[in-house]
Design an enzyme around this catalytic site. Structure first.
Site, mmCIF file in Angstrom:
data_model
loop_
_atom_site.group_PDB
_atom_site.id
_atom_site.type_symbol
_atom_site.label_atom_id
_atom_site.label_comp_id
_atom_site.label_asym_id
_atom_site.label_seq_id
_atom_site.Cartn_x
_atom_site.Cartn_y
_atom_site.Cartn_z
ATOM 1 C CE LYS A 200 -2.467 2.915 2.807
ATOM 2 N NZ LYS A 200 -2.019 4.063 1.147
ATOM 3 C CD GLU A 273 13.538 3.930 7.728
ATOM 4 O OE1 GLU A 273 13.292 4.789 8.195
ATOM 5 O OE2 GLU A 273 14.697 3.991 7.654
ATOM 6 C CB CYS A 307 13.973 8.996 7.298
ATOM 7 S SG CYS A 307 11.798 7.867 6.718
ATOM 8 C CD GLU A 405 11.189 12.997 11.215
ATOM 9 O OE1 GLU A 405 10.986 12.870 10.782
ATOM 10 O OE2 GLU A 405 9.713 12.575 11.819
#
Length: 537
Positions: A200, A273, A307, A405
């Site tokens: 997906k 992750e 990331c 973040e």
């Protein structure tokens, strides 16, 4: 169908010669061949537009819950035959994919550019990573998957083997920021291990993922082993988890927590992750020019939408002023642009939502006294979602960007006085994905790296040294995730270990009229002798 534009593209009141949003960026038949791969029967579509210039790219068919169930049923039937295919034949599919990715490089780079907006040099990281992943696992298949011998309870008399059994059907939920490699690279080792895959991808960049599915088919992957579903994450994601035997997810920590809970309810495994607030330490003996060059890549690759991107820099007093001067100069020399051509250093953010989040972090910091050393502005003259690469100084814990973040081209720089302080500050917060250290003393840098609570630490490199080393695991600690991709860990997560033990001659119970008590004494003596001989098991 949803759209940011009230005008119907089919009517087309705008002039394509002067307004790129009036016409499609890609050939319609090319897009249709890709979107036909989506398992979708709802009749609904979702429009996607390019972050380069807001030009329409596609209308993506949307899957229903039943579509997801059917996709898993097809994948499960195909997997039963695939797991019996010789391992060398499975590996050959990956090797053919490796060559196809390199042969179709320009097409892949163009599509990634249109969908994500990233510069071509940053787009290149994606097919490179897919090719590396495919070749690595194909070449190491037997090392990782062949049955392994283990010591038995009784030497010679007990033979023990551990087999690696595929999980079944793996669900891969992939993000928008690296749409080609994140959609493919987690699934390739799953295929090699004998699993089927249902993916997906994020709707903003689904065409790149669909091109990956096309290349797998061309590489000889049997039908139905790689399924693609589409739809809102909050609707389709739970359906994928409901039917999968394992989940691989890359995305935010908040969503990762929800997925972990859902997987726990079903007693299936997952690898996650997640986010990061990644630090770089520039030590007093660092090569300042090399550190400044690395910092630009670490902070502004893909406009910071990575990331493992750096958002915090801790710089030793002795080199702080020289480093900041060179870092700012290199940042201001970057070329920004909306282009598919080589030569652009940074493209736009992916969406208005991402732009708003980055702008809010910078505005909050400035309002509370942070200093903008360079950047800090939205650049609508370049495209709808451009934000300048930004370096902040004087960021404090009360500011949002101190610990949260940003996921954009924004970094904060801080002085440090001693290295123990720098390590402690690098370990502040809840994340632990990636870090880097710049020093000309490799031994000292490695000793400091061992103290940093991150899944990967690069020395004298931004992130590529760890991310590109395929034989080593990559993943996060703490709130940055669970599990690992790459290396043996990235493959074995998709298998169940099965222990098969064959006992010869002597059974593990009293024999020849021996009493239970006598048997216990014999076994106790055997245990003492085994200990003296240094046996582990």
């Amino acid at each position: 169908m949803t759209s940011q534009h009230p005008a119907d593209p089919a009517v087309g009141p705008r002039d394509p010669e002067h307004d790129p949003t009036a016409s499609y960026a890609l050939d319609r038949s090319y897009v249709a061949a890709l979107t036909d791969r989506i398992a979708a029967t709802s009749g609904r579509t979702e429009e996607v537009r390019s972050p380069l210039n807001d030009q329409p790219l596609a209308h993506l068919p949307q899957s229903t819950g039943q579509d997801v169930a059917d996709a898993f049923a097809r994948a499960r039937r195909a997997q039963r035959a695939w797991m019996r295919v010789d391992l060398d034949d499975r590996a050959e599919v990956l090797l053919r994919l490796h060559d196809l990715v390199l042969d179709r490089l320009d097409e892949i780079l163009d599509l990634i550019g249109w969908e994500s907006g990233k510069s071509r040099k940053h787009a290149f990281d994606e097919p490179l990573h897919v090719a590396l992943t495919a070749r690595y696992y194909a070449r190491t298949a037997h090392r990782h998957l062949r049955p392994s011998r283990r010591p038995g309870v009784m030497p010679v008399l007990t033979r023990v083997e551990v087999n690696r059994v595929p999980k079944g059907v793996v669900g891969v939920i992939s993000p928008w920021n690296y749409p080609f490699t994140m959609a493919l690279s987690d699934g390739l080792p799953a295929l090699l291990a004998g699993n089927a895959v249902v993916t997906k991808p994020d709707h903003q960049t689904m065409l790149s993922a669909l091109l990956g599915a096309e290349l797998l088919e061309e590489a000889g992957l049997p039908a139905d082993l790689w399924q693609v579903v589409a739809g809102p994450g909050q609707e389709i994601g739970p359906e994928v988890i409901r039917h999968a035997d394992y989940i691989a997810f890359t995305g935010s920590t908040a969503t990762g927590r929800s997925i972990a809970k859902a997987c726990a309810d079903r007693l299936i495994g997952c690898s996650l992750e997640l986010g990061g607030k990644n630090p770089i330490l520039v030590l007093r003996d660092a090569d300042v020019e090399r550190a400044a060059e690395g910092a630009v890549r670490a902070c502004f690759s893909n406009a910071g939408q990575l990331c493992v991107s750096t958002e915090r820099m801790y710089v030793a007093d002795q080199v702080y002023d020289r480093f900041v001067e060179r870092f700012v100069a290199r940042t201001e020399a970057m070329s920004l642009g909306a282009s598919l051509d080589w030569g652009v250093d940074m493209g736009p953010l992916i969406s208005q939502r991402q732009l708003d989040a980055v702008q809010a972090h910078v505005d909050d910091a400035v309002a509370q006294g942070a200093r903008v050393l360079t950047g800090g502005r939205h650049r609508p003259d370049l495209g709808p979602f451009f934000f300048e690469p930004t370096i902040l100084e004087g960021v404090t814990p009360s500011m949002v960007c101190f610990g949260q973040e940003t996921f954009g081209p924004v970094v904060s720089v801080y002085r440090f006085h001693d290295e123990a302080e720098a390590v402690a500050r690098a370990n502040d917060g809840d994340y632990g994905l990636n870090a880097a250290i710049y020093s000309q003393d490799g031994s000292r840098a490695r000793a400091l790296a061992a103290q940093i609570r991150c899944g990967s630490v690069n020395i004298n490199e931004a992130f590529g040294a760890t991310f590109g080393s395929m034989d080593a695991p990559m993943g996060g600690m703490r709130d940055s995730g669970l599990g690992r991709r790459q290396g043996a860990e990235g493959l074995l997560r998709y298998t169940e270990p099965q222990t098969v033990a064959t006992q010869r001659l002597l059974r593990l119970s009293p024999m020849l009229g021996m009493s239970d008590e006598a048997y216990a004494k014999v076994m106790t003596a055997y245990m003492r002798v085994s200990h003296k001989l240094g046996r582990a098991g």
